[in-house]
Design a protein around this motif. Structure first.
Motif, PDB file in Angstrom:
ATOM      1  N   GLY A  11       1.081  -1.233   0.026  1.00 34.30           N
ATOM      2  CA  GLY A  11      -0.019   0.067   0.016  1.00 34.30           C
ATOM      3  C   GLY A  11       0.755   1.184  -0.145  1.00 34.30           C
ATOM      4  O   GLY A  11       2.223   1.120   0.006  1.00 34.30           O
ATOM      5  N   ARG A  12       0.220   2.439   0.015  1.00 34.88           N
ATOM      6  CA  ARG A  12       0.985   3.611  -0.080  1.00 34.88           C
ATOM      7  C   ARG A  12       2.257   3.721   0.943  1.00 34.88           C
ATOM      8  O   ARG A  12       3.166   4.288   0.811  1.00 34.88           O
ATOM      9  CB  ARG A  12       0.297   4.825  -0.475  1.00 34.88           C
ATOM     10  CG  ARG A  12      -1.042   4.962   0.894  1.00 34.88           C
ATOM     11  CD  ARG A  12      -1.798   6.299   0.490  1.00 34.88           C
ATOM     12  NE  ARG A  12      -2.732   6.602   1.469  1.00 34.88           N
ATOM     13  CZ  ARG A  12      -4.011   6.203   1.372  1.00 34.88           C
ATOM     14  NH1 ARG A  12      -4.407   5.772   0.273  1.00 34.88           N
ATOM     15  NH2 ARG A  12      -4.784   6.546   2.464  1.00 34.88           N
ATOM     16  N   SER A  13       1.513   3.517   2.058  1.00 36.63           N
ATOM     17  CA  SER A  13       2.636   3.735   3.337  1.00 36.63           C
ATOM     18  C   SER A  13       3.704   2.797   3.423  1.00 36.63           C
ATOM     19  O   SER A  13       4.789   3.323   3.685  1.00 36.63           O
ATOM     20  CB  SER A  13       1.797   3.554   4.667  1.00 36.63           C
ATOM     21  OG  SER A  13       0.588   4.821   5.045  1.00 36.63           O
ATOM     22  N   GLN A  14       3.292   1.571   3.194  1.00 33.64           N
ATOM     23  CA  GLN A  14       4.697   0.625   3.111  1.00 33.64           C
ATOM     24  C   GLN A  14       5.499   0.788   2.128  1.00 33.64           C
ATOM     25  O   GLN A  14       6.568   0.916   1.972  1.00 33.64           O
ATOM     26  CB  GLN A  14       3.829  -0.817   2.771  1.00 33.64           C
ATOM     27  CG  GLN A  14       3.188  -1.292   4.220  1.00 33.64           C
ATOM     28  CD  GLN A  14       2.389  -2.481   3.918  1.00 33.64           C
ATOM     29  OE1 GLN A  14       2.797  -3.764   3.658  1.00 33.64           O
ATOM     30  NE2 GLN A  14       1.024  -2.264   3.829  1.00 33.64           N
ATOM     31  N   GLU A  15       5.000   1.152   0.546  1.00 31.63           N
ATOM     32  CA  GLU A  15       5.851   1.778  -0.307  1.00 31.63           C
ATOM     33  C   GLU A  15       6.706   2.957   0.076  1.00 31.63           C
ATOM     34  O   GLU A  15       7.649   2.959  -0.414  1.00 31.63           O
ATOM     35  CB  GLU A  15       4.963   2.084  -1.444  1.00 31.63           C
ATOM     36  CG  GLU A  15       5.709   2.294  -2.632  1.00 31.63           C
ATOM     37  CD  GLU A  15       5.422   1.973  -4.245  1.00 31.63           C
ATOM     38  OE1 GLU A  15       5.602   2.323  -5.063  1.00 31.63           O
ATOM     39  OE2 GLU A  15       4.714   0.700  -3.979  1.00 31.63           O
ATOM     40  N   GLY A  69       0.860  -0.068   7.922  1.00 34.57           N
ATOM     41  CA  GLY A  69       2.088   0.590   7.392  1.00 34.57           C
ATOM     42  C   GLY A  69       3.273   0.180   7.786  1.00 34.57           C
ATOM     43  O   GLY A  69       3.226  -1.272   7.925  1.00 34.57           O
ATOM     44  N   ALA A  70       4.349   0.570   7.824  1.00 32.36           N
ATOM     45  CA  ALA A  70       5.764   0.158   8.362  1.00 32.36           C
ATOM     46  C   ALA A  70       6.490   1.325   8.875  1.00 32.36           C
ATOM     47  O   ALA A  70       6.378   2.267   8.707  1.00 32.36           O
ATOM     48  CB  ALA A  70       6.405  -0.554   7.275  1.00 32.36           C
ATOM     49  N   PHE A  95       8.219  -7.565   1.640  1.00 30.85           N
ATOM     50  CA  PHE A  95       9.691  -7.051   2.050  1.00 30.85           C
ATOM     51  C   PHE A  95       9.437  -6.974   3.694  1.00 30.85           C
ATOM     52  O   PHE A  95      10.362  -7.468   4.402  1.00 30.85           O
ATOM     53  CB  PHE A  95       9.967  -5.788   1.631  1.00 30.85           C
ATOM     54  CG  PHE A  95      11.245  -5.373   2.029  1.00 30.85           C
ATOM     55  CD1 PHE A  95      12.493  -5.682   1.380  1.00 30.85           C
ATOM     56  CD2 PHE A  95      11.524  -4.461   3.125  1.00 30.85           C
ATOM     57  CE1 PHE A  95      13.710  -5.264   1.893  1.00 30.85           C
ATOM     58  CE2 PHE A  95      12.578  -3.874   3.573  1.00 30.85           C
ATOM     59  CZ  PHE A  95      13.721  -4.417   3.017  1.00 30.85           C
ATOM     60  N   PHE A  96       8.573  -5.975   4.163  1.00 24.38           N
ATOM     61  CA  PHE A  96       8.606  -5.905   5.640  1.00 24.38           C
ATOM     62  C   PHE A  96       8.005  -7.033   6.382  1.00 24.38           C
ATOM     63  O   PHE A  96       8.453  -7.087   7.693  1.00 24.38           O
ATOM     64  CB  PHE A  96       7.812  -4.689   5.832  1.00 24.38           C
ATOM     65  CG  PHE A  96       8.193  -3.392   5.357  1.00 24.38           C
ATOM     66  CD1 PHE A  96       9.468  -2.907   5.731  1.00 24.38           C
ATOM     67  CD2 PHE A  96       7.449  -2.643   4.522  1.00 24.38           C
ATOM     68  CE1 PHE A  96      10.151  -1.800   5.594  1.00 24.38           C
ATOM     69  CE2 PHE A  96       8.370  -1.295   3.995  1.00 24.38           C
ATOM     70  CZ  PHE A  96       9.237  -1.196   4.541  1.00 24.38           C
ATOM     71  N   ILE A 103       3.642  -2.524  10.791  1.00 26.53           N
ATOM     72  CA  ILE A 103       2.793  -2.092  11.767  1.00 26.53           C
ATOM     73  C   ILE A 103       1.456  -2.605  11.528  1.00 26.53           C
ATOM     74  O   ILE A 103       0.802  -2.246  10.547  1.00 26.53           O
ATOM     75  CB  ILE A 103       2.771  -0.403  11.677  1.00 26.53           C
ATOM     76  CG1 ILE A 103       4.037   0.079  12.033  1.00 26.53           C
ATOM     77  CG2 ILE A 103       1.623  -0.082  13.041  1.00 26.53           C
ATOM     78  CD1 ILE A 103       4.174   1.579  11.551  1.00 26.53           C
ATOM     79  N   VAL A 104       0.819  -3.275  12.518  1.00 30.65           N
ATOM     80  CA  VAL A 104      -0.361  -3.935  12.320  1.00 30.65           C
ATOM     81  C   VAL A 104      -1.027  -3.759  13.426  1.00 30.65           C
ATOM     82  O   VAL A 104      -0.951  -3.956  14.736  1.00 30.65           O
ATOM     83  CB  VAL A 104      -0.207  -5.732  12.344  1.00 30.65           C
ATOM     84  CG1 VAL A 104      -1.581  -6.544  12.208  1.00 30.65           C
ATOM     85  CG2 VAL A 104       0.684  -6.081  10.969  1.00 30.65           C
TER      86      VAL A 104
END
Length: 442
Positions: free
Chosen positions: A349-353, A386-387, A416-417, A424-425
């Motif tokens: 998603g955009r936050s992880q990217e 996110g991450a 990857f994460f 972040i879950v």
């Protein structure tokens, strides 16, 4: 506790402080009060005793939590209600039916729930009061296409718009012109006085864009839709029925959405009770409490996620070099809604990217952490919000034979994460006000 652990602990505290400040029940209690038959909301007072019936309608990821909070205030004054929510976002309600439905791609449950919401709107008379509880995700969750346009075709164009990197304004301009309820049309179906209570998930809170503006005037046009399709070269990727519908609208064969000045909005009050700035302000306060020199960069961040991350990486290096724009320990906070132009077939998603691109930018930089996460707990097509990454993320990944550039190229940040254990879950939250981005430098 070493510096890396300390940064991660602080970042999560700062992030969650923002979330808690914009939870649905918190915002309802802050902006809405009932004493006997007197309702105060948004600085305006209503005499509830003058209405024969009070109805609750709504749509959005967290509108069910909003409904539960309103129920606590109004109790048995509510005759009945129905709210469309995302699957997994239900909560106990006594007077209001919560209807789980599909998001971000609409489904038949959403359409059936929309029909029930319309029935309530049409049932209400001039001497009734209708609440409309709106939150992000409402564009997918509140849908009834024009005759001749199928649900499958709505799904198809929604997926195309998501994949091409269209902005939320652009997506909603098209969705409004394919729908019988978006773009102010829902307000036109109701004779009663209407109070729309809104939790904004859009930059700068334009009413016409939040959940596709079902109860507010729409300045966009069919001609705008044509321009957007041309911009992203989508004509050959969308159903013929939708192309024809837009052309019919351009030539006046389909009525435009209601525009500013239309009398149907004289009986509608649109009240925003929470937004991204609210969350950022709470995060800033928490950052200060933790001892950081805290700065809100902007709540209006937009653009390609991986490119925005490069700016955050540059800011991190500037803080190390010159102490600008904040002296160490520094906490830079931002919010908004980036986009991802999908070219690969991975998960993310955009936050992880954003976070994966940021990790590449701050590779090897000590005492530095970057976090990006959605406030709704869901990022793209994954279970993560996110991450967060630091200067060791890439070093550790390469030791596991992971190649971050390949994951980024394939839009596979989630995978990857998951390998680096930096996701972040949160699970479903009780809010949705876009994303929070943090940069910490100790």
């Amino acid at each position: 506790m070493n510096t890396a652990e300390s940064l991660r602990k602080d970042a999560l505290q700062i992030y969650f402080a923002g979330l808690h400040a914009v939870e649905a029940d918190t915002c309802i209690r802050k902006y809405m009060a009932v004493k006997e038959n007197s309702l105060t909301i948004g600085g305006k007072t209503y005499d509830l005793g003058k209405y024969n019936n009070i109805y609750l309608t709504g749509f959005g990821k967290v509108s069910g939590f909003m409904a539960a909070a309103v129920e606590k205030l109004l109790g048995d004054k509510i005759k009945k209600g129905i709210v469309n929510v995302r699957y997994g976002y239900t909560t106990p309600c006594k007077y209001v039916k919560l209807n789980p439905a599909g998001h971000p791609i609409p489904d038949s449950s959403g359409i059936n729930g929309t029909k029930e919401i319309i029935d309530i709107a049409k049932e209400a008379n001039e001497d009734d009061l209708v609440f409309c509880l709106i939150s992000g995700g409402g564009s997918a969750l509140f849908e009834l296409p024009y005759a001749g346009i199928s649900l499958e075709e709505i799904k198809e164009i929604t997926a195309s718009l998501l994949k091409c990197g269209a902005t939320i304004d652009e997506m909603n301009a098209i969705r409004k012109h394919l729908s019988l309820v978006k773009g102010g049309r829902f307000a036109g179906l109701c004779k009663a006085e209407m109070i729309s209570v809104i939790l904004s998930d859009v930059i700068n809170d334009p009413l016409e864009t939040i959940a596709s503006g079902a109860t507010s005037p729409d300045p966009s046009t069919f001609q705008d839709c044509e321009w957007i399709l041309n911009k992203y070269n989508l004509h050959h990727k969308i159903p013929v029925s939708i192309q024809q519908h837009i052309q019919n609208g351009i030539h006046g064969y389909v009525e435009e959405t209601p525009k500013p000045g239309d009398k149907i909005f004289d009986r509608v009050s649109n009240i925003i009770i929470g937004n991204n700035r609210t969350a950022l302000a709470a995060s800033k306060e928490k950052g200060g409490q933790l001892g950081y020199n805290t700065l809100i960069l902007s709540s209006c961040i937009k653009g390609e996620a991986r490119e925005i991350a490069k700016v955050f990486g540059a800011i991190a290096r500037e803080i190390h070099a010159s102490g600008c724009p904040a002296e160490r320990p520094a906490c830079i906070i931002a919010g908004g809604e980036s986009t991802v132009t999908v070219k690969g077939n991975g998960l993310g998603g955009r936050s992880q990217e954003f976070s994966l691109s940021a990790a590449i930018e701050i590779d090897g930089l000590a005492d530095t952490l970057i976090l990006s996460a959605g406030t709704d707990g869901m990022d793209g097509n994954t279970e993560a919000a996110g991450a967060m990454v630091d200067g060791t993320t890439i070093i550790n990944a390469k030791s596991k034979k992971l190649h971050p550039e390949k994951y980024l190229l394939n839009n596979d940040s989630f995978s990857f994460f998951k390998e680096t254990n930096e996701l972040i879950v949160t699970g479903p939250t009780k809010t949705n006000v876009m994303d929070v981005m943090l940069l910490l430098v100790k």
